[in-house]
Every structure is written in structure tokens, then in C-alpha cells.
Design a protein around this motif. Structure first.
Motif, PDB file in Angstrom:
ATOM      1  N   LYS A 165      26.823  -6.255  61.167  1.00 40.44           N
ATOM      2  CA  LYS A 165      25.615  -5.520  61.561  1.00 40.44           C
ATOM      3  C   LYS A 165      24.421  -6.140  60.848  1.00 40.44           C
ATOM      4  CE  LYS A 165      23.663  -0.944  62.045  1.00 40.44           C
ATOM      5  NZ  LYS A 165      22.559  -1.614  62.683  1.00 40.44           N
TER       6      LYS A 165
ATOM      7  N   LYS B 175      32.468  -8.301  64.069  1.00 38.76           N
ATOM      8  CA  LYS B 175      31.004  -8.260  64.157  1.00 38.76           C
ATOM      9  C   LYS B 175      30.405  -7.955  62.790  1.00 38.76           C
ATOM     10  CE  LYS B 175      30.769  -8.569  68.737  1.00 38.76           C
ATOM     11  NZ  LYS B 175      30.051  -9.588  69.461  1.00 38.76           N
TER      12      LYS B 175
ATOM     13  N   SER C 117      12.416 -10.569  66.225  1.00 44.23           N
ATOM     14  CA  SER C 117      12.559 -10.207  64.816  1.00 44.23           C
ATOM     15  C   SER C 117      12.363 -11.455  63.948  1.00 44.23           C
ATOM     16  CB  SER C 117      13.937  -9.605  64.568  1.00 44.23           C
ATOM     17  OG  SER C 117      14.902 -10.609  64.757  1.00 44.23           O
TER      18      SER C 117
ATOM     19  N   ALA D 237      21.109  -5.396  59.348  1.00 47.88           N
ATOM     20  CA  ALA D 237      20.407  -4.177  58.911  1.00 47.88           C
ATOM     21  C   ALA D 237      19.012  -4.121  59.522  1.00 47.88           C
ATOM     22  CB  ALA D 237      20.317  -4.146  57.391  1.00 47.88           C
ATOM     23  N   ASN D 238      18.512  -2.917  59.696  1.00 54.19           N
ATOM     24  CA  ASN D 238      17.184  -2.663  60.286  1.00 54.19           C
ATOM     25  C   ASN D 238      17.109  -3.019  61.770  1.00 54.19           C
ATOM     26  OD1 ASN D 238      15.543  -1.632  58.084  1.00 54.19           O
ATOM     27  ND2 ASN D 238      15.924  -3.625  57.148  1.00 54.19           N
ATOM     28  N   THR D 239      18.270  -3.222  62.391  1.00 51.51           N
ATOM     29  CA  THR D 239      18.325  -3.422  63.846  1.00 51.51           C
ATOM     30  C   THR D 239      19.550  -2.644  64.335  1.00 51.51           C
ATOM     31  OG1 THR D 239      19.905  -5.252  63.850  1.00 51.51           O
ATOM     32  CG2 THR D 239      17.598  -5.855  63.597  1.00 51.51           C
ATOM     33  N   ASP D 240      19.709  -2.598  65.657  1.00 53.56           N
ATOM     34  CA  ASP D 240      20.963  -2.031  66.173  1.00 53.56           C
ATOM     35  C   ASP D 240      21.898  -3.162  66.603  1.00 53.56           C
ATOM     36  OD1 ASP D 240      19.603  -2.970  68.313  1.00 53.56           O
ATOM     37  OD2 ASP D 240      19.532  -1.070  69.428  1.00 53.56           O
ATOM     38  N   TRP D 241      21.700  -4.348  66.033  1.00 54.58           N
ATOM     39  CA  TRP D 241      22.492  -5.510  66.438  1.00 54.58           C
ATOM     40  C   TRP D 241      23.846  -5.544  65.748  1.00 54.58           C
ATOM     41  CZ3 TRP D 241      18.699 -10.217  65.695  1.00 54.58           C
ATOM     42  CH2 TRP D 241      17.534  -9.979  66.437  1.00 54.58           C
ATOM     43  N   GLU D 242      24.859  -5.767  66.544  1.00 49.06           N
ATOM     44  CA  GLU D 242      26.201  -6.072  66.036  1.00 49.06           C
ATOM     45  C   GLU D 242      26.495  -7.466  66.557  1.00 49.06           C
ATOM     46  OE1 GLU D 242      28.765  -3.869  64.748  1.00 49.06           O
ATOM     47  OE2 GLU D 242      27.462  -2.127  64.525  1.00 49.06           O
TER      48      GLU D 242
ATOM     49  N   ASP E 133      19.118  -5.251  51.910  1.00 46.64           N
ATOM     50  CA  ASP E 133      19.742  -5.303  53.247  1.00 46.64           C
ATOM     51  C   ASP E 133      19.301  -6.516  54.054  1.00 46.64           C
ATOM     52  OD1 ASP E 133      21.210  -2.953  52.929  1.00 46.64           O
ATOM     53  OD2 ASP E 133      19.461  -1.735  53.440  1.00 46.64           O
TER      54      ASP E 133
END
Ligand code: NAP
Length: 307
Positions: free
Chosen positions: A5, A3, A144, A7-12, A209
Motif C-alpha cells: 500500500k 501488493k 502524485s 500511504a496517503n493514497t488508496d493504491w495497492e 509513511d
């Protein structure tokens, strides 16, 4: 599939994404096989644009995805806006909003996970972009935002007005096409590779980022030049790719993607294959990590000299 990441999200999200620019020519059954192959091999991120196949690519994907009954929240759907093919670019509020409505309808979904501005519009009025993004976010139509083919100052201009973080920048990048990497090696020189065409965009994205999504990772350069595998101008490169493929027990496609993934910028390449078998062999890139020596060997084999 590893995965990455955002940045600036909690997305993986999967570190390899599938671009569906070429899906318009597929039958419904073929499209389903492509989506299934992507998901079986760990891909959960799909890249679209309102213009791909004149909208047909989103349409074919939307129908196939719905028929497969895949939970919408198990994948990330991204689309792009702002190109009127062959005529102009249009970052007006009206166009952005209408374009998203069209994408949502064709994709048969209520929301996009990400919307990118496809290619810079010099007539951009960033205040309008900001208004469009506010409205789309408020209505729950887009989660986003990001850009594509933008240089640092173009991103800075947008950031002056747009409240939401710009998470992503798509850039053309492959083992044979990487002007931003070349420029970084050739600082203070007068050769062709030293020309900073994109304003140090690679370093800018790392500092800020912003996830870089390399597009067309198998094309030599422009589409007319074709695919880099078995290309007569890149015999040495193909030999090195084949040697590394043998060592890692994968195919050359996986090595070409592993080369992008080895860069510490944490890029998320977008592959464009519509062939389930090729999708599977390419995803093996995520199982391996090239050494520093191997990364540089591939770089040099691509025809580039270190200063
Ligand atoms: N932001 C932008 O401006 C921009 C521009 C262009 C594209 N994109 C995005 O990037 C995605 C990928 O672009 P792309 O499709 O050009 O990527 P690509 O992965 O470089 O190329 C895919 C094409 O190459 C063919 N191919 C791959 N390996 C091959 C091999 N070993 N031998 C013969 N043919 C081979 C594939 O055929 P098969 O289908 O048979 O595998 C497919 O037609 C697009 O879908 C789109 O989402 C973004």
C-alpha cells in the motif's frame, strides 16, 4: 504477487516494480516481451526517468505498451525529473514542467501516476517546485509526487512549500549496499558503518509513511563493481543465497529481493532486468518470506558484522 500500500493514497500496487532504465537498447518486440513478462508475473508498477537512454527508454516503452493495447489504468507509470546528465541538476519550475511534457509524449500517455525529483538540486527553490507540482496536478498531468536520493532535511525543506504529500523516496539498496541499515545497527560507535550518511533516512521514511523504492537491487555498489551474483568478493554471500534458494525452491535473485521485502519498512524494490526469464524468477520473491534468522544470516554473509 503481493501488493504494497502506498500511504496517503488508496493504491495497492505490486510490491516489486520494474525499472526501465535499460530498455533503450531493446527492439520493439523485445520490449513487448519484457512488458508482457512483467505483467504476467504480477508487476503493475513501472519506473522511468526523462534521462534514461537520453529519453529513448521511455520512447521504446511507450510504443511497445501502446502496441500491446494494455489498459492504461491497469498499470502505474512513474517518471523522474531534475537531472541534466553530466552538467547540473535543475528543479526549476520551467524544467520540471518541460520534462514532464517530454515524458508524457514519449510514453504516449496523458498522465503520470507519480513524478519524482531524481537527485537533490542544492539550488532548489522549493517555492518553484510547489508551483510546478500545483500546475501539473491541476492540469491532470501528474497524480502524485515523491523524491529520489533525498535525505530527511531535504524532504522537510520541500514539505515546507509543497502541498501534496511526498509519497516515495528511491534509494540505492541491495544485500551488499545498505548504508542506512548499517547506520541503524551501529549507533554510538566509531566504525565506518556507524557513519550516518543519509540522516537516518530509513527511519525517517517509516515515521513519515514514505514508501522506499530500493533501486539497483542486484548491484554490489556502484555500477563499475558489477552484479553481486558470482562476484569474487562475495563468495560466502552467494553460498548463503544459493542455500536459501534451494530451501525455498527459487533462484538466488528471488532471495536477494525477498531480503529487501522482509524488512518491515514495506519497501517496493525496483528490478532492472530486461530479460523476461529473469523477471519471472525474480518475482518469485513475492511468494516467500524469509525468517528473522535468515534475514540476519544474509546480512552477515554480505560482509557486515553486528556490533
Ligand atoms: N533513482 C535513481 O537514482 C536510480 C538510479 C539507478 C536506477 N534506478 C532505477 O532502478 C532500476 C533498476 O536498476 P538496475 O537496472 O541497476 O537494477 P538491477 O536489477 O540491480 O540490475 C539489472 C541489471 O543486472 C543484470 N542482471 C541481473 N541479474 C543478473 C544475473 N544473475 N547475471 C547477470 N546479470 C544480471 C540485468 O541483466 P538482464 O537484463 O540480462 O537481466 C540488468 O542489466 C532502473 O531501471 C531504474 O528504474 C534509479
Amino acid at each position: 504477487m503481493r501488493k504494497v500500500k502506498i500511504a496517503n493514497t488508496d493504491w495497492e500496487v505490486s510490491e516489486i516494480a520494474l525499472g526501465v532504465m535499460r530498455m533503450n537498447v531493446l527492439s520493439s518486440q523485445e520490449a513487448k516481451s519484457v512488458i508482457e513478462a512483467a505483467i504476467e508475473n504480477g508487476i503493475d508498477y513501472f519506473d522511468h526517468a526523462d534521462i534514461y537512454g537520453g529519453g529513448e527508454s521511455e520512447q521504446v516503452f511507450g510504443s511497445a505498451f501502446t502496441e500491446l493495447s494494455i489498459p492504461r489504468d491497469s498499470v502505474f507509470l512513474q517518471s523522474k525529473t531534475g537531472i541534466i546528465p553530466g552538467k547540473m541538476y535543475d528543479f526549476s519550475k520551467k524544467h520540471i514542467i518541460e520534462s514532464v511534457d517530454g515524458s508524457l509524449k514519449r510514453l504516449k500517455t496523458d498522465y503520470l501516476d507519480a513524478l519524482l525529483l531524481h537527485r537533490p538540486d542544492t539550488l532548489v527553490e522549493p517555492e518553484e517546485v510547489a508551483e510546478a507540482f500545483e500546475q501539473l496536478e491541476e492540469q491532470g498531468k501528474v497524480r502524485s509526487f515523491g523524491v529520489s536520493n533525498h535525505n530527511p532535511m531535504q524532504i522537510e525543506l520541500l514539505k515546507k512549500y509543497v502541498r501534496q504529500p511526498l509519497l516515495i523516496n528511491q534509494l540505492q539498496m541491495s544485500v551488499t549496499h545498505h548504508p542506512s541499515i548499517n547506520a541503524g545497527f551501529n549507533v554510538n560507535r566509531t566504525n565506518q558503518e556507524a557513519i550516518v550518511r543519509e540522516g537516518s533516512i530509513l527511519e525517517y521514511c517509516r515515521v513519515n509513511d514514505i514508501t522506499i523504492q530500493p533501486w539497483s537491487p542486484f548491484q554490489v555498489g556502484n555500477e563499475k563493481e558489477g552484479i553481486l551474483f558470482d562476484h569474487p568478493d562475495f563468495i560466502g554471500l552467494n553460498e548463503v543465497l544459493a542455500k536459501l534458494a534451494e530451501k525455498y525452491k527459487v533462484e538466488r535473485e528471488a532471495i536477494a529481493i525477498a531480503w529487501l521485502l522482509r524488512h518491515p519498512a514495506k519497501m517496493q524494490p525496483i528490478i532492472g532486468s530486461m530479460n523476461p526469464k529473469r523477471i519471472a524468477i525474480t518475482c518469485r520473491a513475492s511468494d516467500i518470506k524469509l525468517s528473522r534468522e535468515e534475514w540476519y544470516e544474509v546480512y552477515r554473509a554480505g560482509g557486515f558484522q553486528l556490533p
